[in-house]
Scaffold this motif. Structure first.
Motif, mmCIF file in Angstrom:
data_model
loop_
_atom_site.group_PDB
_atom_site.id
_atom_site.type_symbol
_atom_site.label_atom_id
_atom_site.label_comp_id
_atom_site.label_asym_id
_atom_site.label_seq_id
_atom_site.Cartn_x
_atom_site.Cartn_y
_atom_site.Cartn_z
ATOM 1 N N ASP A 135 0.866 -1.181 0.000
ATOM 2 C CA ASP A 135 0.000 0.000 0.000
ATOM 3 C C ASP A 135 0.897 1.223 0.000
ATOM 4 O O ASP A 135 1.520 1.554 1.013
ATOM 5 C CB ASP A 135 -0.900 0.011 1.252
ATOM 6 N N GLY A 174 -9.887 -5.851 5.033
ATOM 7 C CA GLY A 174 -10.496 -5.864 6.352
ATOM 8 C C GLY A 174 -11.508 -4.731 6.340
ATOM 9 O O GLY A 174 -11.233 -3.666 5.804
ATOM 10 N N LYS A 194 -12.083 -9.543 4.853
ATOM 11 C CA LYS A 194 -12.509 -9.915 3.499
ATOM 12 C C LYS A 194 -13.939 -10.460 3.393
ATOM 13 O O LYS A 194 -14.167 -11.571 2.881
ATOM 14 C CB LYS A 194 -11.500 -10.917 2.913
ATOM 15 N N VAL A 206 -9.841 -1.288 5.735
ATOM 16 C CA VAL A 206 -8.538 -1.093 6.381
ATOM 17 C C VAL A 206 -7.465 -1.031 5.295
ATOM 18 O O VAL A 206 -7.419 -1.876 4.401
ATOM 19 C CB VAL A 206 -8.230 -2.288 7.324
ATOM 20 N N TYR A 210 -1.033 0.626 10.521
ATOM 21 C CA TYR A 210 -1.641 0.323 11.816
ATOM 22 C C TYR A 210 -0.789 0.904 12.936
ATOM 23 O O TYR A 210 0.438 0.913 12.839
ATOM 24 C CB TYR A 210 -1.683 -1.189 12.068
HETATM 25 C C1 G1P Z 1 -4.204 -7.117 4.245
HETATM 26 C C2 G1P Z 1 -5.113 -7.169 5.462
HETATM 27 C C3 G1P Z 1 -6.449 -6.476 5.167
HETATM 28 C C4 G1P Z 1 -6.203 -5.075 4.665
HETATM 29 C C5 G1P Z 1 -5.255 -5.084 3.452
HETATM 30 C C6 G1P Z 1 -4.886 -3.671 3.048
HETATM 31 O O1 G1P Z 1 -4.757 -7.946 3.245
HETATM 32 O O2 G1P Z 1 -5.316 -8.504 5.853
HETATM 33 O O3 G1P Z 1 -7.245 -6.444 6.323
HETATM 34 O O4 G1P Z 1 -7.436 -4.464 4.316
HETATM 35 O O5 G1P Z 1 -4.047 -5.793 3.761
HETATM 36 O O6 G1P Z 1 -4.112 -3.658 1.895
HETATM 37 P P1 G1P Z 1 -3.902 -8.464 1.967
HETATM 38 O O7 G1P Z 1 -3.944 -7.338 0.967
HETATM 39 O O8 G1P Z 1 -2.519 -8.737 2.463
HETATM 40 O O9 G1P Z 1 -4.621 -9.677 1.474
#
Ligand code: G1P
Length: 298
Positions: A135, A174, A194, A206, A210
């Motif tokens: 991100d 999330g 998810k 999310v 954090y």
């Molecule tokens: C992770 C977290 C998720 C969050 C997301 C943000 O998911 O588990 O809660 O919203 O990052 O990018 P991932 O993208 O690793 O599947």
């Protein structure tokens, strides 16, 4: 006494399969936006927020990350000899104070919650940040700095970066169940990892920043695997609410790029390219032409 946030965990153990074959031999965090790897943007943001200790949770094949943050005497000597002071300057951000960076291996890909838990012995009893380098957030004031400032006003609890997403996209994130909306901040009464759109408590998602209470590490000791069969950080934060510890969502100011996806990565490349003075004119002219040609071909 309120404790300052000085440690950040960077979960970088993922295989980056969405970028194969590139990620067969290059960690995805080393992939570059213009000329800086994704991980450099994450470190810059952490530094701006006052982070002093950087904890990487890695896995096999991530050695390039360790080399990247190490001194490179031969290269530096060569650049010095040639008088390339601008390039020497560009290398400065890759230098870490001795002992400021630690690497821990996650031996099995058991999920984001498990990755964070792997760093538990380096956190001790203080709040800590987690940054997901996928991100990338472009902002006047870096996102984590915005959050640290807001967190210091509250003084305790947990805070997650949050952003409204299209309702059909909730299954990638999330998602927050909001009890009170205060504008830039919301109070959270539940969190789901998810959820499909029909089961999502909202479309406030999310994003990978954090600030967490060390209590979350204790929760990670206890929780079972959740969505996708993985140990989810979302579930360990949600467990805080059941213990009456506050969880806040923070609507940051800035533009987030999902660099875990090809399309997001390309958009970030264009956007960061346009933000560079030395590239802007050429790139803009090229984009203009390419869009015109694309339209003409339709
Ligand atoms: C992770 C977290 C998720 C969050 C997301 C943000 O998911 O588990 O809660 O919203 O990052 O990018 P991932 O993208 O690793 O599947």
């Amino acid at each position: 006494m309120r404790k300052k946030v000085t440690k950040a965990i960077f979960p970088v153990a993922g295989l980056g399969t969405r970028f194969l074959p590139a990620t067969k031999s290059v960690p995805k965090e080393i992939m570059t936006l213009v000329d800086r790897p994704l991980i450099q943007y994450a470190i810059d943001e952490a530094r701006a927020a006052g982070i002093k200790e950087f904890i990487f949770v890695t896995s096999r094949g991530k050695g390039a990350l360790e080399d990247y943050f190490d001194h490179s005497p031969v290269l530096e000597q060569e650049l010095r000899k040639k008088g390339k002071t601008d390039l020497l300057e560009a290398l400065k951000d890759t230098n870490m104070e001795s002992g400021a960076i630690a690497y821990i291996r996650q031996h099995k890909a058991l999920g984001l919650g498990h990755a964070v838990w792997c760093a538990r012995r380096l956190i001790a009893n203080e709040p800590f940040a987690v940054i997901l380098p996928d991100d990338v957030i472009a902002a006047d004031k870096p996102c984590l700095q915005q959050m640290v400032e807001a967190y210091e006003e509250i003084g305790s609890g947990n805070m997650v970066a949050a952003m409204e997403v299209a309702p059909e996209k909730t299954s990638s994130y999330g998602v927050l169940d909001v009890s009170e909306d205060m504008g830039s901040m919301v109070r959270v009464k539940g969190m789901v990892e998810k959820p499909v759109a029909s089961e999502a408590p909202s479309n406030l998602a999310v994003i990978g920043r954090y600030i967490l209470s060390p209590n979350v590490l204790g929760n990670l000791n206890k929780i079972k695997s959740g969505a996708g069969g993985e140990i989810q950080l979302t579930d360990a934060i949600a467990a805080e609410i059941a213990q009456e510890n506050a969880v806040y969502g923070y609507r940051f100011k800035g533009t987030r790029f999902d660099c875990g996806s090809k399309s997001g990565f390309l958009q970030a490349t264009v956007s960061f390219g346009l933000a560079r003075e030395e590239l802007r004119d050429d790139l803009r002219a090229y984009l203009h032409d390419v869009v015109a040609m694309d339209k003409a071909a339709e």
